[in-house]
Design a protein around this motif. Structure first.
Motif, PDB file in Angstrom:
ATOM      1  N   PRO A 212       0.841  -1.204   0.000  1.00  0.00           N
ATOM      2  CA  PRO A 212       0.000   0.000   0.000  1.00  0.00           C
ATOM      3  C   PRO A 212       0.876   1.254   0.000  1.00  0.00           C
ATOM      4  N   ALA A 213       0.499   2.242  -0.783  1.00  0.00           N
ATOM      5  CA  ALA A 213       1.273   3.480  -0.809  1.00  0.00           C
ATOM      6  C   ALA A 213       1.317   4.127   0.569  1.00  0.00           C
ATOM      7  N   ILE A 240      12.848  -0.049  -9.216  1.00  0.00           N
ATOM      8  CA  ILE A 240      12.015   0.199 -10.388  1.00  0.00           C
ATOM      9  C   ILE A 240      11.409   1.603 -10.379  1.00  0.00           C
ATOM     10  N   GLY A 241      11.662   2.370  -9.352  1.00  0.00           N
ATOM     11  CA  GLY A 241      11.134   3.733  -9.296  1.00  0.00           C
ATOM     12  C   GLY A 241      11.253   4.290  -7.895  1.00  0.00           C
ATOM     13  N   GLU A 242      10.562   5.386  -7.646  1.00  0.00           N
ATOM     14  CA  GLU A 242      10.618   6.018  -6.331  1.00  0.00           C
ATOM     15  C   GLU A 242       9.381   6.878  -6.100  1.00  0.00           C
ATOM     16  N   ILE A 243       9.090   7.131  -4.835  1.00  0.00           N
ATOM     17  CA  ILE A 243       8.107   8.146  -4.440  1.00  0.00           C
ATOM     18  C   ILE A 243       8.912   9.282  -3.859  1.00  0.00           C
ATOM     19  N   ALA A 256      -3.134  13.106  -1.837  1.00  0.00           N
ATOM     20  CA  ALA A 256      -3.334  12.537  -0.496  1.00  0.00           C
ATOM     21  C   ALA A 256      -4.350  11.397  -0.554  1.00  0.00           C
ATOM     22  N   ALA A 257      -5.414  11.592  -1.319  1.00  0.00           N
ATOM     23  CA  ALA A 257      -6.418  10.541  -1.482  1.00  0.00           C
ATOM     24  C   ALA A 257      -5.842   9.348  -2.222  1.00  0.00           C
ATOM     25  N   ALA A 258      -4.973   9.594  -3.195  1.00  0.00           N
ATOM     26  CA  ALA A 258      -4.347   8.501  -3.945  1.00  0.00           C
ATOM     27  C   ALA A 258      -3.415   7.693  -3.045  1.00  0.00           C
ATOM     28  N   ILE A 259      -2.641   8.374  -2.206  1.00  0.00           N
ATOM     29  CA  ILE A 259      -1.746   7.665  -1.291  1.00  0.00           C
ATOM     30  C   ILE A 259      -2.540   6.786  -0.337  1.00  0.00           C
ATOM     31  N   THR A 261      -5.282   5.228  -0.874  1.00  0.00           N
ATOM     32  CA  THR A 261      -6.094   4.168  -1.477  1.00  0.00           C
ATOM     33  C   THR A 261      -5.361   3.277  -2.482  1.00  0.00           C
ATOM     34  N   LEU A 262      -4.222   3.716  -2.994  1.00  0.00           N
ATOM     35  CA  LEU A 262      -3.544   2.972  -4.051  1.00  0.00           C
ATOM     36  C   LEU A 262      -2.332   2.209  -3.522  1.00  0.00           C
ATOM     37  N   SER A 263      -1.817   1.304  -4.349  1.00  0.00           N
ATOM     38  CA  SER A 263      -0.553   0.644  -4.046  1.00  0.00           C
ATOM     39  C   SER A 263       0.593   1.580  -4.420  1.00  0.00           C
TER      40      SER A 263
END
Length: 407
Positions: A212-213, A240-243, A256-259, A261-263
């Motif tokens: 989860p993110a 493979i990437g970064e946040i 904020a909503a994406a973090i 609810t998303l992976s």
């Protein structure tokens, strides 16, 4: 060597820098978000005084009151996004944005410090090695009387404090100066980074692609303090990437909503260059409704007064920091196109000067270190690089002292 560095004052590195914009002690989180959106600044300074409008009668008292006005922190969009990600704030983001901006300032750590303009670069370097991120330097505007008159005429302007304007001195500024003076440090600069003990291989901030993110939030908070990012790895430990907080600084509050609810992998796509796909936007809305976070849907609403909301993350800031294009780059190799947030990488055998130049070129304070097959090995930061230069200065001074001492 040290003599030439000591001869330089920190004010030399501030030439041409813009004056700091600031938030008053009475500002709210929403005020900070609005200010950051309207400016090109990635950070805004937070001061322990007010910069409101004063009447002519109050101006004299206001000047005296601002004598002890000091910068005590800094705020960026990534700070605000992290704050909104908390469950209680997602439940009612409107109320969360009314909270005092002081809630965004870390209670521990000394990340911002003041330094006089005639201080040496070595003094500034020592502060950064103690953990300071930004050094506040006064910009001279003539004599004392002219400064006071200027302040009385500009009390409502957010760039004036104590009759002066100030600028940031950052780790990037220091490293850029060291690269420009690299001939003084050639013996250390050409060494591979794995021989200098500056690669951090412990406690690397990383999450799995399918995690989860939201699991990255504690790591992101730490990364904001360390000025790094959270690595995204696959099941084999390959990068493979970064946040990146740098990337989040170019985004809107809907992230904020994406973090929430998303992976981690889905979040990389959501904030990637070009804006989130419609199917991911719909997925975020569905998951918010499933979790009964209906009020958080207001974060997903387009703001007619803000043309950047529909794209979620702007491309202009991406270009400035070099984190928006969908490629993974390696020092000494050509870019390999992938549909992921870019991560800048080097290898353990890369030279110190090559890694410094690479980080400066992409306007980031760190570089990921990977093996030849892109397995994540560690991370090297500006602070670690500067430690080598500081030790070189000390060794040089010690050698000169020993030569001068009587036998």
């Amino acid at each position: 060597m040290a003599a030439s560095l000591l001869a330089r004052e920190v004010s030399d590195l501030c030439l041409g820098k813009p004056a700091l914009r600031s938030l008053s002690v009475s500002a709210t989180v929403g005020d900070a978000l609005t200010t950051l959106k309207r400016s090109r600044d990635n950070y805004i300074s937070f001061w322990n005084c007010n910069h409101g409008h004063f009447s002519e009668v109050d101006k004299v008292d206001a000047v005296a009151a601002l004598d002890d006005c000091r910068c005590v922190g800094k705020v960026c969009v990534a700070d605000i996004i992290g704050f909104l990600c908390k469950e209680e704030n997602l439940s009612n983001p409107g109320i969360a944005l009314q909270a005092p901006v002081s809630v965004l300032i870390p209670k521990t750590g000394d990340f911002v410090r003041h330094l006089e303009s005639n201080a040496s670069l070595v003094e500034a370097m020592d502060l950064i090695l103690e953990g300071v991120q930004n050094i506040v330097i006064p910009m001279e505007i003539g004599g004392k009387n002219s400064r006071k008159k200027l302040l009385q005429n500009n009390l409502s302007k957010s760039t004036f404090h104590n009759g002066r304007q100030y600028c940031w001195l950052t780790q990037e500024d220091m490293v850029r100066y060291l690269v420009n003076s690299i001939s003084l440090f050639s013996s250390a600069a050409v060494n591979p980074i794995n021989s200098l003990d500056i690669i951090n291989v412990q406690d690397i901030p990383a999450v799995h692609y399918d995690d989860p993110a939201s699991s990255a939030l504690p790591l992101l908070a730490k990364c904001l303090e360390m000025q790094t990012s959270v690595a995204i790895i696959d099941g084999d430990g390959k990068l493979i990437g970064e946040i990146s907080p740098y990337k989040l600084n170019s985004c809107d509050e809907d992230v904020a909503a994406a973090i929430a609810t998303l992976s981690a992998g889905e979040l990389m796509t959501y904030i990637d260059f070009g804006g989130p796909p419609e199917d991911l936007i719909q997925l975020v809305k569905e998951r918010l409704q499933e979790r009964k976070l209906v009020n958080a849907l207001e974060l997903m609403e387009d703001d007619p007064g803000n043309s950047s909301v529909s794209s979620s993350c702007s491309s202009s800031s991406d270009d400035e920091f070099g984190v928006g294009r969908s490629v993974v780059k390696s020092e000494g190799n050509s870019a390999r196109s992938v549909k992921r947030s870019e991560a800048i990488v080097c290898h353990p055998w890369s030279s110190l000067v090559a890694v410094m130049i690479q980080a400066l070129a992409h306007r980031i304070n760190y570089v990921w270190v990977v093996e030849e097959d892109r397995t994540l090995f560690g991370i090297v930061t500006f602070a670690g690089m500067m430690k080598i230069f500081r030790e070189t200065i000390e060794d040089h001074d010690l050698g000169k002292a020993l030569k001068k001492s009587p036998t």
